[in-house]
Every structure is written in structure tokens, then in C-alpha cells.
Design an enzyme around this catalytic site. Structure first.
Site, PDB file in Angstrom:
ATOM      1  N   ASP A   1       0.815  -1.217   0.000  1.00 45.31           N
ATOM      2  CA  ASP A   1       0.000   0.000   0.000  1.00 45.31           C
ATOM      3  C   ASP A   1       0.851   1.272   0.000  1.00 45.31           C
ATOM      4  OD1 ASP A   1      -2.812  -0.973   2.144  1.00 45.31           O
ATOM      5  OD2 ASP A   1      -1.995  -1.817   0.303  1.00 45.31           O
TER       6      ASP A   1
ATOM      7  N   HIS B   1      -6.012   3.050  -3.834  1.00 43.24           N
ATOM      8  CA  HIS B   1      -5.945   3.283  -2.383  1.00 43.24           C
ATOM      9  C   HIS B   1      -6.386   4.713  -2.072  1.00 43.24           C
ATOM     10  CE1 HIS B   1      -4.830   2.074   1.600  1.00 43.24           C
ATOM     11  NE2 HIS B   1      -3.702   2.789   1.698  1.00 43.24           N
TER      12      HIS B   1
ATOM     13  N   HIS C   1      -5.348   9.323   0.741  1.00 43.05           N
ATOM     14  CA  HIS C   1      -5.310   8.529   1.975  1.00 43.05           C
ATOM     15  C   HIS C   1      -6.171   9.072   3.112  1.00 43.05           C
ATOM     16  CE1 HIS C   1      -3.551   5.686   4.899  1.00 43.05           C
ATOM     17  NE2 HIS C   1      -3.185   5.015   3.824  1.00 43.05           N
TER      18      HIS C   1
ATOM     19  N   HIS D   1       3.796  -2.237   3.184  1.00 39.73           N
ATOM     20  CA  HIS D   1       3.850  -0.883   2.628  1.00 39.73           C
ATOM     21  C   HIS D   1       5.192  -0.684   1.952  1.00 39.73           C
ATOM     22  CE1 HIS D   1       0.796  -0.808   5.764  1.00 39.73           C
ATOM     23  NE2 HIS D   1       0.220   0.170   5.067  1.00 39.73           N
TER      24      HIS D   1
END
Ligand code: NI
Length: 499
Positions: free
Chosen positions: A310, A360, A364, A454
Site C-alpha cells: 500500500d 488506495h 489517503h 507498505h
């Protein structure tokens, strides 16, 4: 004598009284007959002869309705007249939806062009005079399954008048009915002509020449071709801005079964079913609820695990792609729109090297805290940016923090996306420790796991080679997320693992 006289007088009197009574009765009978016949002269005959003073009950003179706005008809499509011809002298457009309207409209266009070309001197090929044919349309009815349109044709400068042709189409069953033939009974024309002559006796038409029987028939034909079936009844436009309005009761007698069905829907004010929306543009996933992906591994036999990354693409993502390529290992990336804008070349490379690219959001945010419109914007802008970078427009979405609300679920489904969460959290963002990240991944992974990492953190990228090797040693096959679900996922579905 007196008796005789009396008797004679009596005789005389009775001889005079009887004829008198008979005469009176006869006169009364005659008068009654005249009154009777006068009142009982068939209305149709009186109307047809132009003698009737009053229009029949339920028939009035009204204003021709204001044309509707073509832009108000959702999902309508039109063809330009110019595309069918070769002359600048023919312009305009005609409606082609629903499908049943298309052949009727095309026939009408062909007829108008033929009449124009033959009837206007010099209007054929190579016309150099000012003659011009303008075709257009406007909606006249939207009720139940019925769409009514007024097809208009104007020749300028001569005669400069607009002719009208009404067509009604059924958006659900595929029928189409043209005025007057499909809407009126065989006897309606003469009766409408009679109404036209009676209407001419009304004050609304004062000062205009009374039409002859032949003229009335011609006016009736024009009025019936332009017939409008409306909530207030059957409207028959006459010359100028006046029209005959027949309420439903008398109108029913003039109309065919189809005409009466349409009028009934109009009068009832039934909501319009609408023209069906066009199919989605090619390239979008087929099927209303399903997302399909190419399948590379059969996870019903293999023991599959998916690595997911991510928040990228980040400064270390290029190196991660090198490591994945070196090990021939697929991964799934959930990218931020704002990061994609900074490093689009890495996004293009992910797609080229067989990785799955997901969404995503743009920046964020916690979707559970956002208004629906802002959720839509976060999803769409990131998807657009990813597509612009050169990857397929993503249909898998991972909400930041794994945070969802009812509203977020609804908006993700509305976007046509599936939500991908995880069942193994390496906590790499917290530990920033390569060994701990490797240990977490290998300890917690099970068949069907989705492992969260990540790629913006360098220790995580450093851990990936050992994770790939370790998982394979334990018998796992690394796959992209869709393979865990046999290449088929549901729009609006929420996926945590492939078990
Ligand atoms: Ni994140």
C-alpha cells in the site's frame, strides 16, 4: 223551430267545431313535428353541412400546445439529417430512440427530402438558390411506455410553413404508431372534417373564410397527422395557433385501439417508463455485478498467498519491482493517486510486469469520515490518475486504514469496485524492522492469505526477498489477489482472504 234551429244550430255548431279541433290538432302536431325534427336533425349531418352552431359536448377550441424540449428526453439519441444527404440545403436532426421509432423517422425523413427535391425548383443536387429544408422534432407525450414526438419539417423561403407529423413509440414493447393511419378509425376523417367546419362558425375563427367541404377535409388531414394525445385529451392543431380539443370521452370514438391505449396513458398521467439507458462503453467489465480477471493460477488446487503493498509508489518501489522480477513473483499494489502523479512510470511498469494495480484513494483519507460526494471524488480521481499513468483503470479498492462506513461501502459499490482488505498484518509501518516483517509474514500466512505491507518503507522492501523464499519453501504459490477468487469478484464485495 227553436228546437229545430237549436238542433240545426247544434248540428251546425257540431259540424264547425270538429274540423276546428282537427285543424288545431293538426297544426299542433305539425308544429311539434317541426320542433321535433329540428331538434333531432342528426348532429353529424348538421356539422358536415357546416350548419351546426355549437361543437358537440366535450369538444372545445384551445391553443396549440407549446412544443416540448428535446433535451428533456433522457437517453434520446438523434441522427443528423446531413449525414443521410449530401446537400447543405437539408439540415436538422431526427430522433432514433427507442429502436422502434428509427424506421418510422427514417421513412419520414426520406419522404420529406423527396418532396423537397421534387417540389422546390432548383433544390436538387447542385442547388444554388436559397431553398432550404429544416427537419426537427420535439416531444409531445411521455406517459407510461409511450413516447410521442412531433416531427417537424420546414421549407424556406417558400412556403415557409412547418408541417407536423406525430409518431408514438412504445419504449418497452417496441411498437410505433404514426398519425393519422395508425391512430384514427376509418370513419374519423369525415367526422373531423365536420368538426373543422363547425369550429369555423365559432367566434375564435371570426373573420376567416368558412372552409368548403373539400377544404375542411384537407384541414382535417393536416390536423390528424399532427394529432397530440395529451393529458387533457386529443388535440387536433388547426391552422394558426388554434386547435380542437376532444376530451377522452368523445375522442375514444375517433381512435383505434392503439390510439385509445396511448390516450388512456396520457390522461391517467402515468409516469414515463423512459428510454433504456445505452449500454456501457466497450472496455468496461461486462455483467452488472461481476468483475472478471485473467486467471494465471488455479488456487483451488494450489496453495495460494497474495502479497499486497500500500501507499506507493514510493522512492523504494522501483527496487521492489526489481526484486519481484528477480523472483518472478506477482504482487498487488494499492496506489495513492497523489503518489501515482509523482511516479507514473513505476505504475506503468507494474502493469507491464504482470502485477495487479489497485486503488488506495487519492490522498489517503479515512473514507468513513467523508461525505459521499468526497468519497466518490477520492476513488475516481485516483482511478483516473492510475489509468492515465498507463495501468488498467483499477476496480479493486483498499480503503485507507481498512476503514469503512455504510456510506463508503455504498459509494465503492456504486463505483463498480470490489474492496480488498487483508488477514495478515505485518505491522511493517510500525516496526520498520526487516526481520520482524519477515517473521510476521511467514508466521501468520495461511492458504488464501492476503498479506499487508507498505512499499514506501525501506525495511519492508528489504524483507520481500526473504518473504518470497520463505513462503515458497512452505509450499505456497504467490498470486495476484484476483487469483485467490478464481478471477471473479463482485462489485461492492468485501474480501479479506481467499478461504
Ligand atoms: Ni495505507
Amino acid at each position: 223551430m227553436a228546437t229545430t234551429r237549436e238542433s240545426g244550430a247544434h248540428r251546425h255548431r257540431s259540424g264547425a267545431v270538429l274540423p276546428m279541433i282537427l285543424t288545431t290538432v293538426l297544426v299542433l302536431l305539425l308544429a311539434a313535428a317541426v320542433v321535433f325534427l329540428g331538434s333531432q336533425e342528426p348532429l353529424a349531418r348538421a356539422l358536415a353541412a357546416g350548419r351546426a352552431k355549437e361543437l358537440p359536448a366535450g369538444v372545445t377550441i384551445t391553443a396549440v400546445p407549446t412544443p416540448g424540449d428535446p433535451d428533456d428526453v433522457a437517453n434520446m439519441e438523434t441522427n443528423p439529417v446531413g449525414a443521410a444527404g449530401d446537400l447543405e440545403a437539408r439540415t436538422g436532426e431526427y430522433p432514433v430512440k427507442p429502436d422502434s421509432l428509427l424506421p418510422v423517422a427514417e421513412e419520414w425523413v426520406a419522404g420529406r427530402i423527396a418532396a423537397f427535391s421534387s417540389g422546390v425548383p432548383g433544390a436538387g443536387a447542385g442547388a444554388d438558390d436559397a431553398a432550404h429544408l429544416e427537419l426537427g422534432w420535439s416531444p409531445i407525450l411521455r406517459a407510461g411506455p409511450y413516447l410521442g414526438v412531433d416531427l417537424t419539417s420546414t421549407v424556406t423561403p417558400e412556403p415557409g410553413e412547418t408541417t407536423h407529423q406525430s409518431v408514438y413509440a412504445d419504449v418497452t414493447s417496441g411498437g410505433a404508431w404514426s398519425a393519422p393511419g395508425d391512430l384514427f378509425t376509418g370513419t374519423a376523417a369525415e367526422r373531423v372534417a365536420a368538426l373543422v367546419r363547425t369550429a369555423a362558425n365559432q367566434p375564435e375563427f371570426a373573420g376567416r373564410p368558412h372552409p368548403s367541404a373539400a377544404e375542411a377535409r384537407a384541414l382535417a388531414r393536416v390536423a390528424m397527422a399532427a394529432a397530440q394525445l395529451r393529458p387533457e385529451g386529443l388535440v387536433l392543431p388547426l391552422d394558426g395557433d388554434r386547435a380542437l380539443l376532444l376530451e377522452a370521452e368523445p375522442a375514444a370514438d375517433y381512435l383505434t385501439e392503439a390510439g385509445n391505449s396511448i390516450l388512456a396513458a396520457a390522461v391517467a398521467g402515468t409516469g414515463f417508463a423512459g428510454i433504456p439507458a445505452p449500454p456501457p462503453p466497450p472496455g468496461r467489465p461486462a455483467g452488472p455485478d461481476r468483475l472478471t480477471f485473467p486467471v494465471r493460477v488455479d488456487c483451488s488446487s494450489a496453495s495460494c498467498v497474495a502479497l499486497t503493498f500500500d501507499d506507493g509508489p514510493g522512492p523504494h518501489t522501483g527496487r521492489l519491482l526489481d526484486i519481484l522480477a528477480e523472483h518472478d513473483a506477482p504482487a498487488t499494489f494499492f496506489l495513492l493517486g497523489e503518489q501515482t502523479r509523482k511516479r507514473p512510470e513505476l505504475v506503468r511498469r507494474m502493469a507491464e510486469e504482470g502485477h495487479v494495480v489497485g486503488n488506495h484513494t487519492w490522498g489517503h483519507p479515512d473514507l468513513a469520515t467523508l461525505e459521499p460526494r468526497e468519497i466518490d471524488r477520492q476513488i475516481a480521481t485516483a482511478a483516473d490518475e492510475i489509468a492515465t499513468a498507463g495501468a488498467p483503470r483499477p476496480v479493486l479498492l483498499r480503503p485507507p486504514y481498512g476503514s469503512l462506513s455504510d456510506s463508503a461501502r455504498d459509494r465503492i459499490a456504486a463505483a463498480g469496485d470490489a474492496t480488498v482488505l487483508w488477514d495478515v498484518d505485518t505491522l511493517d509501518w510500525k516496526t520498520r524492522d526487516t526481520k520482524k516483517t519477515v517473521a510476521a509474514a511467514l508466521t501468520d500466512a495461511r492458504r488464501g492469505s492476503i498479506i499487508l505491507m507498505h512499499d514506501i518503507h525501506e525495511p519492508t522492501v528489504d524483507a520481500v526477498a526473504d518473504i518470497i523464499t520463505g513462503l515458497r519453501e512452505e509450499g505456497y504459490t504467490l498470486v495476484g489477489v484476483p487469483d485467490l477468487f478464481g478471477g471473479t469478484m463482485n462489485k461492492g464485495g468485501i474480501y479479506r482472504d481467499g478461504r
